[in-house]
Motif scaffolding. Structure first.
Motif, PDB file in Angstrom:
ATOM      1  N   ARG A 175     -38.096  16.649  10.239  1.00  0.00           N
ATOM      2  CA  ARG A 175     -37.459  16.086  11.227  1.00  0.00           C
ATOM      3  C   ARG A 175     -38.105  16.079  12.526  1.00  0.00           C
ATOM      4  O   ARG A 175     -38.999  17.062  12.797  1.00  0.00           O
ATOM      5  N   GLU A 176     -37.906  15.281  13.328  1.00  0.00           N
ATOM      6  CA  GLU A 176     -38.548  15.220  14.825  1.00  0.00           C
ATOM      7  C   GLU A 176     -37.711  16.057  15.471  1.00  0.00           C
ATOM      8  O   GLU A 176     -36.343  15.955  15.848  1.00  0.00           O
ATOM      9  N   LEU A 177     -38.199  17.116  16.125  1.00  0.00           N
ATOM     10  CA  LEU A 177     -37.421  18.020  17.166  1.00  0.00           C
ATOM     11  C   LEU A 177     -38.071  18.203  18.411  1.00  0.00           C
ATOM     12  O   LEU A 177     -39.249  18.569  18.814  1.00  0.00           O
TER      13      LEU A 177
END
Length: 92
Positions: A75-77
């Protein structure tokens, strides 16, 4: 029949009088001697610390779930990316 073991390695450490008295009471209560008591206690503590680093056991279902989770795309955080872009306070 007990098997004799050659003990030719030493482990030494300093402690407080209170800890020494506590250990001596435990040794006496166990009916053992200080060497056997210390060795068995240290071995047990070491095995506990290393248990999840050396042996990782799970059911077939848990293994399948683990594989499914690890197969997901990352996931992009954005907050984490910003944090990691900051200079480390430990750099000189």
């Amino acid at each position: 029949m007990a098997i004799a073991r050659a003990r030719d390695e030493r482990i030494e450490f300093r402690t407080t009088p209170d800890v020494r008295r506590l250990v001596e009471r435990a040794v006496e209560a166990s009916g053992s001697n200080l060497t056997d008591f210390a060795e068995s206690s240290l071995v047990l503590a070491a095995q506990r610390v290393l248990a999840d680093r050396e042996h990782f056991v799970m059911s077939g279902r848990a293994a399948a779930d683990w594989e499914a989770i690890n197969s997901r795309p990352a996931r992009e955080l954005p907050g984490l990316r910003e944090l990691m872009a900051r200079p480390s306070p430990f750099d000189e």
